[in-house]
Enzyme design. Structure first.
Site, mmCIF file in Angstrom:
data_model
loop_
_atom_site.group_PDB
_atom_site.id
_atom_site.type_symbol
_atom_site.label_atom_id
_atom_site.label_comp_id
_atom_site.label_asym_id
_atom_site.label_seq_id
_atom_site.Cartn_x
_atom_site.Cartn_y
_atom_site.Cartn_z
ATOM 1 N N CYS A 92 -5.536 -3.329 2.398
ATOM 2 C CA CYS A 92 -5.414 -3.509 3.760
ATOM 3 C C CYS A 92 -6.610 -3.603 4.557
ATOM 4 O O CYS A 92 -7.278 -4.876 4.673
ATOM 5 C CB CYS A 92 -4.611 -2.128 4.001
ATOM 6 N N LYS B 75 -9.214 2.569 -2.147
ATOM 7 C CA LYS B 75 -9.438 2.030 -0.750
ATOM 8 C C LYS B 75 -10.871 2.300 -0.365
ATOM 9 O O LYS B 75 -11.266 3.470 -0.201
ATOM 10 C CB LYS B 75 -8.290 2.260 0.362
ATOM 11 N N GLU C 106 0.848 -1.201 -0.121
ATOM 12 C CA GLU C 106 0.156 -0.041 -0.063
ATOM 13 C C GLU C 106 0.996 1.220 0.060
ATOM 14 O O GLU C 106 1.781 1.265 0.599
ATOM 15 C CB GLU C 106 -0.896 -0.146 1.019
#
Length: 643
Positions: free
Chosen positions: A168, A115, A46
């Site tokens: 994540c 995200k 990330e």
């Protein structure tokens, strides 16, 4: 793809916080290295172009623009490569900043995935800098001089293979985006992450990844930030993880100060077969999510590999877990067998068990299960009638082991020699005792079964079957002979696993004479002992000399029934699993034997006695395997001939 495998990599580069040029250089080096190793898709951590720990520097427009420039140069410098790369960077869309994954290949940006779930608790402050994908109002963006699809509802690939991305924290929420991606057809999920290290967090993460890959019946490739990220308040260990349908296939070294490239493979064919077999996978899931977003397929071909080399380990004993898990598995298997047999005794209200004891592995395991069942039901072991039935091929060694085992376990012993009865039967049907054919052998097996059944009737007991899963697969049992019982406790246990179960009992459940006898039984060659012994009272008829090694047949059985693989792929996997032990010619020979026998002996499995399903494979027509007895093996044999 090569035998259904996709070669993937998780890459952990050195980074410097806020040094986009340096970071892109390190990323490029790992992309080139991955390409040299024939990796088809490589995933990075990330925000790897800027580093994850830039904090309020994410509000610096210079950093954002330099990140875009670094991406532009990275895409350009790797344009000559066919590999698909996935990197992380902040992407500004209008006045909003998104934490994104960018997919590119051969100089083209394929997709940009923002995200969704931004952690904003404990050490995380992502909502201070970024907005969620839920706040996006466009479905494409201008980035690094290219227009690319933008959003979380993107599947990338072709009709036969698709992958998707989450970042994540997306994995840690109640319904991860990957759940929806998988429902819509993604077979592999790539996760760009920067999860820091605290005590026990890694174990929890491994559990999450393993469970999510199992729940989604998908491959899961995880790349976590590593050395070079700021350690001002937290530490990043660099986690590279590849999982497949609940199994952790490969892991990188945590806390390494070196850059890492973890290369492995995901079996796309295996995943497709699992989803096809589990008919509830898509049907029930779509009912739970009636308002699924409309997904877009972004076409992108996976690069072909001219010379494919499998790097992941293929266990030669797929039925047997490795390491410390084996003891736990043995105890669980015994519990299942004991639970099934105990229910049968409680239901029938019978107090007597009748079991034939040969001094071989199968009858030994069945007796151990019966003894432990009687102990758990508080029934006396003397109510177990063990009958040894010596015949033409019984050796002194197996006879002694049978008697010693029964004595040491404290059961009732009976001996009934079948020689005279078999000779009388030969006379009755006009068969010469000197002709050692199938009639000669099956007469003995049926005579023994007749004795067991009639003693059970006389005593009001149950005949406990001893035949195992491997014998059922090969048809290595006499129809209406040892094929029959009133409850077959071993019917779900393959031969290779039986050896471990008996060893486990010898080492953990018994001692003294019982343990010594069990170890000698383990050292005895597998044989039905239906042909006369040699002049030295040694076994002549060794099963594995006739039908082939059980470890090979169990391997073939596992991959054919569990995953529906064709013989060519089973052969390929066996080459890797048994490298240095069996030649290709030997593997091919016994694979052909397995296919022929598996098809021709189905009629025996169609009328199996009751018995407990223990593992993921069972051949009972009521429990797991339904196949016409007159199905032909032509297609499978032709596949072997093409090898």
């Amino acid at each position: 793809m090569n035998h259904g495998f996709l070669k993937v990599a998780t890459a952990i580069p050195h980074v410097k916080v806020a040094d986009c040029t340096y970071n892109a250089t390190r990323i490029q080096a790992l992309i080139e290295k991955a390409s040299q190793q024939d990796v088809q898709i490589v995933c990075f951590p990330e925000l790897c172009i800027t580093a994850y720990t830039c904090a309020d520097l994410f509000h610096q427009q210079l950093l954002i623009s330099e990140a875009e420039n670094a991406l532009r140069n990275l895409v350009k410098e790797t344009a000559h490569l066919k590999i698909i790369s996935i990197v992380g960077l902040p992407v500004k869309v209008g006045s909003r900043l998104f934490n994104c994954a960018v997919v590119f290949k051969a100089g083209e940006i394929i997709a940009v995935v923002p995200k969704t779930h931004l952690p904003n608790y404990n050490e995380f402050y992502e909502k201070r800098w970024f907005v969620s994908s839920k706040d996006a109002i466009v479905d494409s963006v201008e980035l690094a001089g290219q227009r690319a699809p933008f959003g979380i509802n993107l599947l990338i690939g072709k009709v036969d293979f698709r992958f998707a991305i989450e970042l994540c924290e997306d994995l840690w929420v109640t319904v991860p985006p990957s759940s929806l991606h998988s429902i819509m057809g993604a077979q592999v999920i790539f996760n760009l992450s920067a999860s820091n290290e605290i005590i026990s967090k890694n174990d929890y993460l491994l559990s999450l990844i393993s469970q999510q890959s199992a729940r989604c019946m998908a491959g899961y490739v995880y790349a976590g930030a590593g050395f070079g990220e700021s350690s001002q308040d937290v530490v990043f260990a660099g986690k590279g993880i590849v999982a497949e349908n609940g199994r952790l296939v490969a892991q990188a070294d945590r806390f390494s100060f070196e850059e890492q490239l973890l290369v492995s493979e995901i079996d796309i064919e295996l995943l497709a077969n699992e989803r096809q077999k589990n008919t509830g996978f898509a049907q029930d899931s779509t009912a739970l999510f009636p308002s699924l977003p409309e997904y877009r397929l972004i076409e992108c071909s996976v690069p072909e590999i001219e010379t494919f080399v499998l790097s992941r380990e293929v266990s030669p004993t797929p039925f047997i877990p490795a390491g410390l898990e084996l003891d736990k598995r043995c105890e669980e298997i015994f519990s299942i067998q004991i639970g099934g047999l105990a229910k049968r005794f409680v239901h029938t209200q019978s107090k007597i068990a009748v079991i034939g004891i040969s001094g071989g592995l199968d009858s030994t395991l069945a007796l151990l299960v019966t003894v432990l069942t009687f102990d758990k039901l508080a029934m006396p072991r003397k109510n177990i009638i063990g009958i040894t039935m010596p015949g033409f091929g019984t050796t002194g060694r197996t006879y002694k082991n049978a008697i010693d085992l029964m004595n040491s376990l404290g059961i009732t012993i009976r001996e009934i020699d079948i020689t005279e009865a078999s000779l009388q039967h030969f006379s009755d049907i006009g068969h010469s005792e000197d002709i050692h054919d199938v009639t000669y052998e099956n007469t003995q097996a049926r005579e023994r079964t007749q004795i067991l059944m009639n003693v059970a009737n006389k005593e009001g007991g149950l005949v406990i079957g001893t035949g195992d899963l491997s014998e059922l697969a090969m048809g290595w049992c006499t129809y209406n002979g040892d094929h029959m019982s009133m409850y077959g406790v071993n019917s779900g246990i393959p031969k290779t696993l039986i050896r471990y179960l008996v060893t486990w009992v010898a080492n953990h459940k018994v001692s003294g004479e019982s343990a010594a006898t069990l170890h000698d039984i383990l050292d005895t060659p597998v044989s039905p002992e239906l042909l006369p012994m040699d002049e030295n009272d040694e076994i002549v008829q060794k099963t594995e000399d006739i039908i082939g090694p059980y470890e090979l047949h169990d391997f073939f059985l596992f991959y054919m029934v569990r995953y529906g693989f064709r013989p060519a792929k089973i052969f390929y996997l066996a080459q890797h699993a048994f490298e240095g032990k069996y030649t290709n010619e030997v593997i091919r020979k016994w694979l052909k034997t397995f296919i022929r026998r598996f098809f021709s002996q189905q009629f025996k499995r169609s009328c199996l006695p009751d018995g407990p399903k223990v593992g993921s494979i069972n051949l009972s027509p009521r429990g797991d395997w339904r196949m016409p007895s007159d199905a032909v093996a032509a297609l499978w044999l032709q596949d072997i001939e093409r090898l």
